[in-house]
Design a protein around this motif. Structure first.
Motif, short mmCIF file in Angstrom:
data_model
loop_
_atom_site.label_atom_id
_atom_site.label_comp_id
_atom_site.label_asym_id
_atom_site.label_seq_id
_atom_site.Cartn_x
_atom_site.Cartn_y
_atom_site.Cartn_z
N GLY A 141 0.83 -1.26 -0.16
CA GLY A 141 -0.04 -0.08 0.05
C GLY A 141 0.79 1.25 -0.03
O GLY A 141 2.03 1.20 0.40
N LYS A 142 0.33 2.23 -0.33
CA LYS A 142 0.98 3.68 -0.46
C LYS A 142 1.45 4.17 1.03
O LYS A 142 2.20 5.09 0.97
CB LYS A 142 0.13 4.67 -1.23
N LYS A 144 3.37 4.61 4.09
CA LYS A 144 4.36 3.73 4.56
C LYS A 144 4.84 4.67 5.93
O LYS A 144 4.50 5.82 6.07
CB LYS A 144 5.74 4.20 3.71
#
Length: 253
Positions: A141-142, A144
């Protein structure tokens, strides 16, 4: 007489055919990366080869040599195309001889296994007669987790600047990261996007979680342990001394 002539020609023809076949097979094996080329210079042999900083599009190969030599990675991609990557400190057309080598292999595909050999000095090296391999991470997923940077400095026992040093970082259950120290011995390594050891998800630190560091340079080694909350200002590390900053700032050995 006719039989005698053919008896002389047949071995010659067979010899030429066998030589031609042998050259073809050798060329193919070299192209496939399965031939271990003779090591003319023992000081160029890669030692302590490590794969770190694995992402969904890159990874880093690091190793040491006892002598200063040029280094590069020869990769076979998923389309069977050969690509060459040089030390991350090298500039186009300006390669430098080094004892500590760090080569970033990039522009890769996610969740893909790659094979490569190491060219060190004038020789090509494999992993026990087989290519080295690395598998890139899947796309995550984006979001972080942001843990900042590990920042500090490395010096020699006499206080002078270290010529070359590499820093390896990991936590219990995390992947391994690495970075090369700057010429003055300082280093800065981002923990953004650090993943679990199996690369299946992002790794979550706790402030009191322990981080392990391995520092190598000028033939010396230091082992370091610290809390995650201390990463933004790691005390100066004197190579050849070990530290446990979770219990104090003095060298532990």
């Amino acid at each position: 007489m006719r039989n005698t002539i053919w008896e002389k020609k047949i071995p010659t023809l067979l010899g030429l055919i066998l030589i031609t076949i042998g050259i073809g097979i050798t060329s193919l094996l070299v192209k496939e990366g399965t031939v271990f080329i003779s090591r003319a210079d023992p000081s160029a042999e890669p030692q302590d080869v490590r794969i770190t900083n694995i992402s969904d599009s890159s990874f880093t190969v690091s190793y040491q040599t006892s002598g200063g030599v040029f280094g590069s990675i020869n990769l076979r991609d998923e389309k069977s195309q050969d690509k060459t990557f040089f030390d991350e400190r090298d500039k186009p057309g300006l390669l430098e001889e080094r004892k500590i080598h760090s080569i970033m292999v990039k522009n890769l595909s996610p969740s893909t296994k790659y094979s490569f050999s190491i060219t060190s000095g004038k020789d090509s090296f494999l992993n026990n007669d087989l290519p080295f391999t690395a598998v890139t991470a899947p796309v995550l997923g984006k979001i972080k987790p942001s843990f900042g940077f590990i920042v500090g400095k490395v010096v020699l026992p006499n206080g002078e600047k270290v010529k070359e040093a590499i820093i390896y970082v990991s936590a219990n259950g995390s992947q391994a990261l690495s970075t090369i120290a700057a010429p003055e011995g300082t280093y800065s390594l981002s923990l953004e996007g650090i993943k679990t050891e199996n690369l299946s998800s992002y790794f979550n630190f706790s402030k009191m979680g322990n981080i392990k560091m391995l520092v190598l340079g000028d033939g010396k080694t230091s082992h370091v342990r610290l809390f995650a909350k201390e990463i933004n200002s790691v005390p100066t590390i004197v190579l050849s001394q070990n530290y446990d900053f979770t219990i104090g700032s003095a060298p532990s050995s």
